[in-house]
Design an enzyme around this catalytic site. Structure first.
Site, short mmCIF file in Angstrom:
data_model
loop_
_atom_site.label_atom_id
_atom_site.label_comp_id
_atom_site.label_asym_id
_atom_site.label_seq_id
_atom_site.Cartn_x
_atom_site.Cartn_y
_atom_site.Cartn_z
N ASP A 109 36.04 22.36 46.66
CA ASP A 109 37.52 21.71 46.88
C ASP A 109 37.40 21.28 48.33
O ASP A 109 38.63 20.87 48.68
CB ASP A 109 38.63 22.62 46.46
CG ASP A 109 38.41 22.34 44.83
OD1 ASP A 109 38.15 21.33 44.26
OD2 ASP A 109 38.64 23.22 44.19
N ASP A 168 36.31 17.08 38.20
CA ASP A 168 37.17 17.02 39.49
C ASP A 168 36.11 16.81 40.48
O ASP A 168 36.33 16.44 41.43
CB ASP A 168 38.06 18.17 39.62
CG ASP A 168 39.00 18.77 38.48
OD1 ASP A 168 38.13 18.82 37.31
OD2 ASP A 168 40.05 19.13 38.52
N THR A 227 36.25 22.91 27.98
CA THR A 227 37.54 22.64 28.88
C THR A 227 38.14 23.95 29.53
O THR A 227 37.97 24.96 28.93
CB THR A 227 38.54 21.82 28.24
OG1 THR A 227 39.37 21.20 28.91
CG2 THR A 227 39.42 22.89 26.90
N ARG A 239 44.28 14.09 33.18
CA ARG A 239 43.66 14.11 34.78
C ARG A 239 42.24 14.18 34.99
O ARG A 239 41.83 13.51 35.88
CB ARG A 239 44.48 15.24 35.51
CG ARG A 239 44.35 14.94 36.97
CD ARG A 239 45.48 15.87 37.65
NE ARG A 239 45.31 17.20 37.65
CZ ARG A 239 45.85 18.25 36.98
NH1 ARG A 239 46.88 17.88 36.19
NH2 ARG A 239 45.60 19.33 36.85
N TRP A 243 40.30 11.46 37.56
CA TRP A 243 39.06 12.21 38.57
C TRP A 243 37.97 11.40 38.43
O TRP A 243 37.35 10.95 39.40
CB TRP A 243 39.29 13.67 38.43
CG TRP A 243 40.14 14.44 38.72
CD1 TRP A 243 40.37 15.80 38.14
CD2 TRP A 243 41.25 14.49 39.85
NE1 TRP A 243 41.57 16.60 38.51
CE2 TRP A 243 41.80 15.71 39.77
CE3 TRP A 243 41.13 13.74 40.88
CZ2 TRP A 243 42.59 16.21 40.83
CZ3 TRP A 243 42.45 13.93 42.07
CH2 TRP A 243 43.14 15.45 41.70
#
Length: 389
Positions: A109, A168, A227, A239, A243
């Site tokens: 991230d 993401d 998931t 979401r 992304w």
């Protein structure tokens, strides 16, 4: 640099769209006051604002948490619009509070953490101190890419799977593109393209909804589709769809390869035309939740998608361009109304009704820092597209 459409694109887009329906100036000034209130509550730069706990206290997280770059990024966005010197000073302070994360090889991230903070700061000020920090961070991020697997590893373990990759992760590629251009090291570019290509091949269903977690073996075979934050392995976690959309819009911007534009359009059409999309266009937390229409929303998802759709509207033509712009405009209009935007009594966060991780009973129907970031980004993009020339 980041989040800026080309001048020619902006001019053509401005000609295509009607007069603005959102008072960006009003929303930015309200947001400025909210975040000035937030800054009074947060003086210890070792803990960053994340959300609000069920008991009404602030949820604060250390710098290694994946969301920590959003606060500084929001401060930079507020400074970009208002030129308020207090915002600049605060943005610099909270950006440098993340300096040590340039060495963090334990997370995928770093785009969120470093590029949203240092990247926006560098774009707006050209501060030379930011450049080596970001380049070191990009190098740290690149250590999580295994060429045999062909994707950047997200977590180190997920229910016994040792190479999980989440949708993401597409959001970190913009950081690597910046590093490639800035350093001249093509490695960063190649990693981004390879990751995006394998994600496009493996992470999407025939209807262009995305799976949340793909688990790979050591040579790049997909061995499980799961998931973590969605309703079920087969569902479309809202979401996650945003992304993916945002990520492939960036891929087209940075490469001009039409396959990425096509992918972004497919995802956008899945998202904007979904039969479970509410009338106000702020999605339920999962498009396949059996509790719809009585389930919680995710304002953060709406803000992310709106920002991406505004940019995408400039890359396509005709009715699609108008449709994507109109959808994003309506989202931002609704997020700016009292139902979602809180000018008071929201612990100084901007947006209400986001959902972080419902299966874990975490951050449900509450403000979350990244919702504010993409809301502000969406307003800035909208302002650029509609401002009179």
């Amino acid at each position: 640099m980041k989040n800026l459409l080309s001048a020619a694109l902006l001019l053509s887009a401005c000609a295509a769209f009607a007069q603005p329906k959102i008072d960006v100036d009003k929303q930015m000034k309200l947001s400025l006051q909210q975040y000035k209130g937030m800054l009074k509550e947060f003086t210890d730069t070792t803990l960053f604002p994340q959300s609000v706990n069920p008991d009404g206290t602030y949820k604060k997280m250390p710098s290694e948490w994946w969301c920590t770059g959003f606060f500084g990024g929001s401060l930079w966005y507020l400074y970009e619009y208002t030129k308020d010197p207090e915002m600049k000073a605060a943005a610099e302070k909270w950006t440098m509070a993340l300096k040590k994360e340039q060495y963090n090889t334990g997370t995928h991230d770093l785009g969120f953490m470093l590029y949203n903070s240092f990247g926006n700061g560098y774009r707006l000020t050209g501060n030379p101190a930011y450049k080596p920090i970001m380049l070191k961070g990009a190098e740290s991020l690149s250590t999580r890419f295994n060429p045999k697997v062909g994707v950047i590893k997200s977590w180190n373990n997920f229910h016994g799977y040792t190479y999980p990759v989440i949708i993401d992760n597409m959001m970190n590629l913009e950081f690597l593109f910046w590093a490639a251009k800035t350093s001249g090291n093509k490695k960063f570019y190649d990693i981004s393209v390879t990751h995006a290509d394998n994600t496009m091949k493996n992470h999407f269903r025939p209807d262009y909804s995305s799976i949340h977690v793909l688990c790979y073996d050591s040579v790049g075979n997909v061995i499980a589709r799961k998931t973590a934050q969605g309703y079920a392995d087969e569902s479309a976690w809202a979401r996650g769809q945003a992304w993916g959309l945002y990520g492939y819009v960036v891929m087209y911007r940075e490469t001009k390869n039409k396959k990425y534009l096509d992918q972004a359009v497919h995802i956008a059409d899945f998202f904007t035309h979904h039969p479970n999309m509410p009338k106000d266009k702020v999605p339920y937390w999962d498009f396949n939740s059996p509790a719809i229409p009585n389930d919680v929303r995710d304002a953060s998802c709406a803000a992310i998608a709106a920002s991406a759709l505004l940019e995408l509207s400039g890359y396509v033509k005709g009715e699609k361009s108008k449709a994507y712009f109109a959808f994003a405009e309506e989202v931002l209009q609704n997020l700016s109304k009292p139902e979602y935007f809180a000018s008071s009594d929201n612990h100084n966060f901007l947006l209400k009704h986001s959902t972080g991780h419902k299966p874990a009973n975490s951050e449900i129907d509450t403000p979350i820092v990244y919702a504010d970031y993409y809301y502000l980004e969406g307003l800035l993009r909208y302002d650029k597209l509609t401002r009179k020339k």
